[in-house]
Design a protein around this motif. Structure first.
Motif, PDB file in Angstrom:
ATOM      1  N   ARG A  19       2.573 -10.129   6.254  1.00  0.00           N
ATOM      2  CA  ARG A  19       1.620  -9.252   7.403  1.00  0.00           C
ATOM      3  C   ARG A  19       1.583  -9.884   8.448  1.00  0.00           C
ATOM      4  O   ARG A  19       1.994  -8.795   9.683  1.00  0.00           O
ATOM      5  N   GLU A  42      -5.069  -1.507   2.343  1.00  0.00           N
ATOM      6  CA  GLU A  42      -4.715  -2.978   1.256  1.00  0.00           C
ATOM      7  C   GLU A  42      -5.720  -2.919  -0.184  1.00  0.00           C
ATOM      8  O   GLU A  42      -6.247  -2.669   0.310  1.00  0.00           O
ATOM      9  N   TRP A  50       0.021  -2.844  -1.012  1.00  0.00           N
ATOM     10  CA  TRP A  50      -0.467  -2.300   0.123  1.00  0.00           C
ATOM     11  C   TRP A  50       0.682  -0.745   0.062  1.00  0.00           C
ATOM     12  O   TRP A  50       1.389  -0.678  -0.284  1.00  0.00           O
TER      13      TRP A  50
END
Length: 97
Positions: A19, A42, A50
Motif C-alpha cells: 500500500r 482490493e 489486489w
C-alpha cells in the motif's frame, strides 16, 4: 486503447508495504507517457489479493512503460512482497451491437 489487469497476491504481513509503495508510485505511473488511467482494486474478502487496472494508448505505450526505469524500480520493490505468482491480462473493450 488497451486495458491492462494485473492480479497480485501478497504475503499478508507485507500488504501495508505494498500500500505504501503504491501510494508513492501511483502518480508517477499515471503521468507516464501513454498511460490514460490507473486504479488499484482490493479483493477485500481475501485481505491480500489486489489488482491494478490501467488503460494505455497502445500496446507500444505499455511496452515502453514496461521497459522504463520507473517500471523496473516499482516491480522490483513489489515482487519481493508476493506470496504467489502474479497474473496479467491485456484486454480490449468489445461492444456487441
Amino acid at each position: 486503447m488497451i486495458n491492462r489487469i494485473v492480479k497480485m497476491e501478497f504475503d499478508p504481513g507485507k500488504v501495508n508495504a505494498f500500500r505504501e509503495l503504491f501510494a508513492k508510485q501511483q502518480e508517477l505511473i499515471r503521468h507516464f507517457p501513454g498511460c490514460l488511467h490507473l486504479e488499484l482494486w482490493e479483493h477485500a474478502a481475501s485481505g491480500n489479493t489486489w489488482f491494478t487496472f490501467s488503460q494505455w494508448e497502445s500496446e507500444t505505450a505499455l511496452e515502453k512503460y514496461r521497459q522504463s526505469p520507473l517500471f523496473r524500480e516499482t516491480w522490483a520493490a513489489t515482487k519481493v512482497l508476493f506470496n504467489a505468482k502474479p497474473a496479467a491480462w491485456t484486454v480490449q473493450t468489445t461492444v456487441n451491437l
